[in-house]
Design a protein around this motif. Sequence first.
Motif, PDB file in Angstrom:
ATOM      1  N   ALA A 146       0.833  -1.209   0.000  1.00  0.00           N
ATOM      2  CA  ALA A 146       0.000   0.000   0.000  1.00  0.00           C
ATOM      3  C   ALA A 146       0.865   1.256   0.000  1.00  0.00           C
ATOM      4  O   ALA A 146       0.585   2.226  -0.722  1.00  0.00           O
ATOM      5  N   LEU A 147       1.937   1.247   0.803  1.00  0.00           N
ATOM      6  CA  LEU A 147       2.844   2.395   0.833  1.00  0.00           C
ATOM      7  C   LEU A 147       3.597   2.536  -0.485  1.00  0.00           C
ATOM      8  O   LEU A 147       3.832   3.652  -0.967  1.00  0.00           O
ATOM      9  N   LEU A 148       3.957   1.411  -1.092  1.00  0.00           N
ATOM     10  CA  LEU A 148       4.665   1.454  -2.374  1.00  0.00           C
ATOM     11  C   LEU A 148       3.765   2.039  -3.462  1.00  0.00           C
ATOM     12  O   LEU A 148       4.215   2.845  -4.287  1.00  0.00           O
ATOM     13  N   ARG A 149       2.492   1.658  -3.447  1.00  0.00           N
ATOM     14  CA  ARG A 149       1.562   2.205  -4.447  1.00  0.00           C
ATOM     15  C   ARG A 149       1.309   3.695  -4.221  1.00  0.00           C
ATOM     16  O   ARG A 149       1.172   4.456  -5.181  1.00  0.00           O
ATOM     17  N   GLU A 150       1.275   4.104  -2.952  1.00  0.00           N
ATOM     18  CA  GLU A 150       1.171   5.540  -2.674  1.00  0.00           C
ATOM     19  C   GLU A 150       2.389   6.273  -3.220  1.00  0.00           C
ATOM     20  O   GLU A 150       2.269   7.372  -3.782  1.00  0.00           O
TER      21      GLU A 150
ATOM     22  N   SER B  78       6.995  -3.114 -11.534  1.00  0.00           N
ATOM     23  CA  SER B  78       5.885  -2.587 -12.322  1.00  0.00           C
ATOM     24  C   SER B  78       5.774  -1.065 -12.212  1.00  0.00           C
ATOM     25  O   SER B  78       5.495  -0.378 -13.196  1.00  0.00           O
ATOM     26  N   LEU B  79       6.012  -0.538 -11.010  1.00  0.00           N
ATOM     27  CA  LEU B  79       5.894   0.902 -10.771  1.00  0.00           C
ATOM     28  C   LEU B  79       7.180   1.657 -11.105  1.00  0.00           C
ATOM     29  O   LEU B  79       7.206   2.892 -11.038  1.00  0.00           O
ATOM     30  N   ASN B  80       8.238   0.918 -11.404  1.00  0.00           N
ATOM     31  CA  ASN B  80       9.555   1.508 -11.680  1.00  0.00           C
ATOM     32  C   ASN B  80      10.065   2.312 -10.481  1.00  0.00           C
ATOM     33  O   ASN B  80      10.512   3.450 -10.603  1.00  0.00           O
ATOM     34  N   ILE B  81       9.988   1.679  -9.300  1.00  0.00           N
ATOM     35  CA  ILE B  81      10.472   2.293  -8.065  1.00  0.00           C
ATOM     36  C   ILE B  81      11.531   1.378  -7.451  1.00  0.00           C
ATOM     37  O   ILE B  81      11.277   0.200  -7.209  1.00  0.00           O
ATOM     38  N   ASP B  82      12.710   1.916  -7.184  1.00  0.00           N
ATOM     39  CA  ASP B  82      13.739   1.171  -6.465  1.00  0.00           C
ATOM     40  C   ASP B  82      13.345   1.081  -4.991  1.00  0.00           C
ATOM     41  O   ASP B  82      12.751   2.017  -4.447  1.00  0.00           O
TER      42      ASP B  82
ATOM     43  N   SER C 137      14.778  -0.711 -12.610  1.00  0.00           N
ATOM     44  CA  SER C 137      15.186  -0.668 -14.018  1.00  0.00           C
ATOM     45  C   SER C 137      15.999  -1.896 -14.404  1.00  0.00           C
ATOM     46  O   SER C 137      15.950  -2.350 -15.547  1.00  0.00           O
ATOM     47  N   GLU C 138      16.741  -2.451 -13.428  1.00  0.00           N
ATOM     48  CA  GLU C 138      17.540  -3.645 -13.691  1.00  0.00           C
ATOM     49  C   GLU C 138      16.753  -4.927 -13.406  1.00  0.00           C
ATOM     50  O   GLU C 138      17.106  -6.005 -13.881  1.00  0.00           O
TER      51      GLU C 138
END
Length: 346
Positions: A30-34, A90-94, A118-119
């Motif tokens: 949930a925090l990652l999607r935020e 999917s969200l392109n977040i490290d 990205s990797e």
Amino acid sequence: MSRKITVAAAQIGAINRDAPKSETVPRLLALLREAGQKNVKLVVFPEVALTTFFPRHLFTSQEELDKFFEHGEDITQSPDVKPLFDEARSLNIDIVLGYAERTANGTGYNTCVYYSASEGRVLSKYRKIHLPGTKEPFEDPKAINQLEKRYFTPGDLGFKAFRAPGLIPDAAKKATAQSGESTVGKGDPILGMMICNDRRWPEAWRMYSLQGAEILMFGYNTGANMSHLWGSKPMTPEQAKVEALFHSRLVQQANSYMNACFSISSARCGLDDGKYDLIAGSSIVDPEGHVVAEAKTSEDELVVAEIDLGDCRQGKEKTFDFARHRRIETYGLIDKQTGVIEPELL
């Protein structure tokens, strides 16, 4: 040179002893999607983020203890945690994720990894070096224990800085750098990881800053009232909590300034099982030691800030120009002595 990036600390509130990982991971998701909604590119999760802080408990059953650990070489393929890494990709977040690691030979480590979206893989792994607490529980049954020395081995991977791709547009690359061109402060971000108690040791910060680190990241589980570990100075639980939070802020702000880097800290906080209180205070601090964003609660909360890595250059090249000002011939005791040896009595 402006090198802007939006980063976040993903603070996690109370997790009880019997909470399964299948209940906790959706909170991280949930925090990652935020974070995705707020165009964040890097999220730091807490130390041992998947479970309660189990080293406060004495376990006599190896089977019960092992439920708190992740097993296997590749954490991204763990059935419990794979959805988090898949969503980060999917969200392109490290992401930086802390967890308890059990190796194939049975060794336990307090570990975190850096996953590059990205990797699509883990770029770096860190194992906590400065383990606090005791190996045996206190005799006082009312004491809150800290048994990391019982369940974990000091980390064996050192303090290795690394670069992460895909965070800064138009970052200088080896393949396109011109001969003789200075690329200092122009490449992909230089990052480093620590865990909890490591943040109190200036040697850890300095090891990274000597490699040019621009962002240091760490999660923590810090008790609000650990009087049996801190000593005999009398304090109420309320005073102890204020003091613990003050020290947590102090070491982050001071070391960010002294090493001219940004830092991101993420707390596992709140009242576990209705009685074990952990401080919050997740924050993002700039290279001048200023808090640019900080948690407002002791619950699940995303702390977000846009930072400019160009702000590191003033400290790295002027105030703390290591090449010009460090006097390594005078620091001999740093790597030769652990305990204190006082001068002879007069």
